[in-house]
Design a protein around this motif. Sequence first.
Motif, mmCIF file in Angstrom:
data_model
loop_
_atom_site.group_PDB
_atom_site.id
_atom_site.type_symbol
_atom_site.label_atom_id
_atom_site.label_comp_id
_atom_site.label_asym_id
_atom_site.label_seq_id
_atom_site.Cartn_x
_atom_site.Cartn_y
_atom_site.Cartn_z
ATOM 1 N N LEU A 1 -3.527 20.666 41.858
ATOM 2 C CA LEU A 1 -2.611 19.721 40.867
ATOM 3 C C LEU A 1 -1.737 18.992 41.593
ATOM 4 O O LEU A 1 -1.571 17.541 41.762
ATOM 5 N N VAL A 2 -1.046 19.861 42.563
ATOM 6 C CA VAL A 2 0.281 18.896 43.346
ATOM 7 C C VAL A 2 -0.552 17.976 44.302
ATOM 8 O O VAL A 2 -0.068 16.953 44.733
ATOM 9 N N VAL A 3 -1.506 18.618 44.927
ATOM 10 C CA VAL A 3 -2.152 17.770 46.016
ATOM 11 C C VAL A 3 -2.711 16.396 45.398
ATOM 12 O O VAL A 3 -2.354 15.484 46.055
ATOM 13 N N LEU A 4 -3.236 16.476 44.255
ATOM 14 C CA LEU A 4 -3.942 15.398 43.697
ATOM 15 C C LEU A 4 -2.753 14.308 43.116
ATOM 16 O O LEU A 4 -2.960 13.084 43.162
ATOM 17 N N ALA A 5 -1.855 15.104 42.572
ATOM 18 C CA ALA A 5 -0.309 14.079 42.157
ATOM 19 C C ALA A 5 -0.067 13.470 43.588
ATOM 20 O O ALA A 5 0.445 12.192 43.423
ATOM 21 N N ALA B 1 -13.898 2.939 26.528
ATOM 22 C CA ALA B 1 -14.164 1.602 25.728
ATOM 23 C C ALA B 1 -13.682 0.304 26.239
ATOM 24 O O ALA B 1 -14.230 -0.827 25.971
ATOM 25 N N SER B 2 -12.590 0.361 27.038
ATOM 26 C CA SER B 2 -12.058 -0.894 27.584
ATOM 27 C C SER B 2 -12.532 -1.056 28.990
ATOM 28 O O SER B 2 -11.955 -2.108 29.555
ATOM 29 N N GLY B 3 -13.494 -0.335 29.555
ATOM 30 C CA GLY B 3 -13.921 -0.259 30.966
ATOM 31 C C GLY B 3 -12.848 0.367 32.025
ATOM 32 O O GLY B 3 -13.200 0.084 33.066
ATOM 33 N N ARG B 4 -11.807 1.054 31.573
ATOM 34 C CA ARG B 4 -11.050 1.730 32.561
ATOM 35 C C ARG B 4 -11.746 2.664 33.200
ATOM 36 O O ARG B 4 -12.492 3.523 32.382
ATOM 37 N N ASP B 5 -11.645 2.927 34.451
ATOM 38 C CA ASP B 5 -12.114 4.057 35.212
ATOM 39 C C ASP B 5 -11.460 5.330 34.838
ATOM 40 O O ASP B 5 -10.151 5.622 34.976
ATOM 41 N N ILE B 6 -12.186 6.267 34.060
ATOM 42 C CA ILE B 6 -11.633 7.552 33.678
ATOM 43 C C ILE B 6 -11.211 8.413 34.744
ATOM 44 O O ILE B 6 -10.002 9.265 34.716
ATOM 45 N N ALA B 7 -11.770 8.421 36.035
ATOM 46 C CA ALA B 7 -11.130 9.452 37.140
ATOM 47 C C ALA B 7 -10.045 8.712 37.540
ATOM 48 O O ALA B 7 -9.068 9.563 37.758
ATOM 49 N N SER B 8 -9.976 7.462 37.621
ATOM 50 C CA SER B 8 -8.710 7.006 38.309
ATOM 51 C C SER B 8 -7.512 7.301 37.506
ATOM 52 O O SER B 8 -6.506 7.462 37.730
ATOM 53 N N TYR B 9 -7.674 7.054 36.034
ATOM 54 C CA TYR B 9 -6.604 7.292 35.032
ATOM 55 C C TYR B 9 -6.143 8.758 35.090
ATOM 56 O O TYR B 9 -5.138 9.176 35.007
ATOM 57 N N LEU B 10 -7.316 9.809 35.036
ATOM 58 C CA LEU B 10 -7.003 11.029 35.240
ATOM 59 C C LEU B 10 -6.090 11.574 36.424
ATOM 60 O O LEU B 10 -5.200 12.172 36.335
ATOM 61 N N LEU B 11 -6.403 10.860 37.556
ATOM 62 C CA LEU B 11 -5.870 11.201 38.818
ATOM 63 C C LEU B 11 -4.279 10.544 38.861
ATOM 64 O O LEU B 11 -3.561 11.352 39.265
ATOM 65 N N ALA B 12 -4.133 9.377 38.244
ATOM 66 C CA ALA B 12 -2.908 8.764 38.043
ATOM 67 C C ALA B 12 -1.821 9.913 36.977
ATOM 68 O O ALA B 12 -0.964 9.985 37.219
ATOM 69 N N GLY B 13 -2.677 10.220 36.069
ATOM 70 C CA GLY B 13 -1.955 11.285 35.187
ATOM 71 C C GLY B 13 -1.529 12.812 35.764
ATOM 72 O O GLY B 13 -0.475 13.190 35.045
ATOM 73 N N THR B 14 -2.152 12.897 36.734
ATOM 74 C CA THR B 14 -1.640 14.071 37.407
ATOM 75 C C THR B 14 -0.123 14.251 38.062
ATOM 76 O O THR B 14 0.708 14.939 37.814
ATOM 77 N N GLY B 15 0.375 12.947 38.555
ATOM 78 C CA GLY B 15 1.754 12.865 38.649
ATOM 79 C C GLY B 15 2.558 13.068 37.494
ATOM 80 O O GLY B 15 3.612 13.630 37.650
ATOM 81 N N THR B 16 2.342 12.507 36.338
ATOM 82 C CA THR B 16 3.130 12.503 35.084
ATOM 83 C C THR B 16 3.124 14.136 34.592
ATOM 84 O O THR B 16 4.065 14.533 34.328
ATOM 85 N N THR B 17 1.902 14.832 34.728
ATOM 86 C CA THR B 17 2.053 16.280 34.478
ATOM 87 C C THR B 17 2.834 17.233 35.254
ATOM 88 O O THR B 17 3.414 17.886 34.841
ATOM 89 N N VAL B 18 2.754 16.831 36.764
ATOM 90 C CA VAL B 18 3.735 17.638 37.674
ATOM 91 C C VAL B 18 5.359 17.219 37.149
ATOM 92 O O VAL B 18 6.048 18.139 37.082
ATOM 93 N N LEU B 19 5.295 16.111 37.062
ATOM 94 C CA LEU B 19 6.838 15.678 36.731
ATOM 95 C C LEU B 19 7.295 16.448 35.708
ATOM 96 O O LEU B 19 8.463 16.913 35.508
ATOM 97 N N VAL B 20 6.473 16.208 34.520
ATOM 98 C CA VAL B 20 6.825 16.846 33.178
ATOM 99 C C VAL B 20 7.141 18.246 33.176
ATOM 100 O O VAL B 20 8.153 19.251 32.988
ATOM 101 N N ALA B 21 6.020 19.037 34.115
ATOM 102 C CA ALA B 21 6.230 20.510 34.113
ATOM 103 C C ALA B 21 7.603 21.000 34.921
ATOM 104 O O ALA B 21 8.473 21.712 34.640
#
Length: 301
Positions: free
Chosen positions: A21-25, A58-78
């Motif tokens: 998780l940290v590496v991906l963030a 539904a809007s054409g966003r790349d799910i993998a990219s959005y998940l990867l970007a969300g790892t930073g939010t998860t680490v920061l919150v934790a």
Amino acid sequence: MIRRLLARPTGVFAVVVLTLLVVLAVVSLFWTPQDPFRTDPFHQWESPSPVHWFGTDASGRDIASYLLAGTGTTVLVAIGSGVIASAVGIVLTAIGSLTARWVREGTAVLLDILVAFPTLLTAMLLTAIFGGSLGVVIVSVGLSFGVTIARVARGEIRRIARSDYVTAARASGVGGAGVLFRHLVPNAAPLFTVQLSLAMATAVLAEAGLSYLGYGAGSNTASWGSLLSDLQTYIGVHPWSATWPGAAIALVVAALSLLGDAVRDATDPRLTTNDRAANGRGPAAPTGASDPAATSTGVTA
């Protein structure tokens, strides 16, 4: 301690998941497969492919990219919520254990009242008042779980405070702060470790839940909860899409919860002694000895 931690399957699982998780963030700060916020109406609901690893929404966003970007939010919150919860917990524990009797009793009553409010409900209340942002989520979850840590640790700290070595330290002239940080907190470290890991797991779950309900980090911040909220509308048509953020949240929360138990087992002197005895390297701890950290964990659950 690291060797004893990695000797346990739960410890290995937690360390591997959280390290990844940290590496991906960190990686997400510099690179993502696609722009996580770019919409493409011509590529809606594409199946997983070499271009879109987890497909598109539904809007054409790349799910993998959005998940990867969300790892930073998860680490920061934790991490942010864990730091605040630890500070609040230690301060309230010190007030409730090392002050005059009337202050201790008043603090105990206050903690009993505050702990009755669920963490998620408190976070929702504060975000509704101050607006949805990542900072408000971190502070609200940290303050709320800091109260829980103080209430759980109060009994253990008071037990340690009555021990002979603490009495001797006070008699030798060690002040309240010295007793707290040189004797009480180190001896209660297994308990604080378990509670801290639970605080971080709760923070991840609360941020995802708040973002799912629209009270979270905001539209300009990638969040697994907001992605899950967007995808669950179409779960009957595209069930695979909501699997990714749901699995990511469950995996991280499970890893944080198991990390506390594994660290406690690796640092608890009674359990460490029994491990050495099982390997033929020393006598076992006396039977019947209670484990305060494990008892407190059971109360928390």
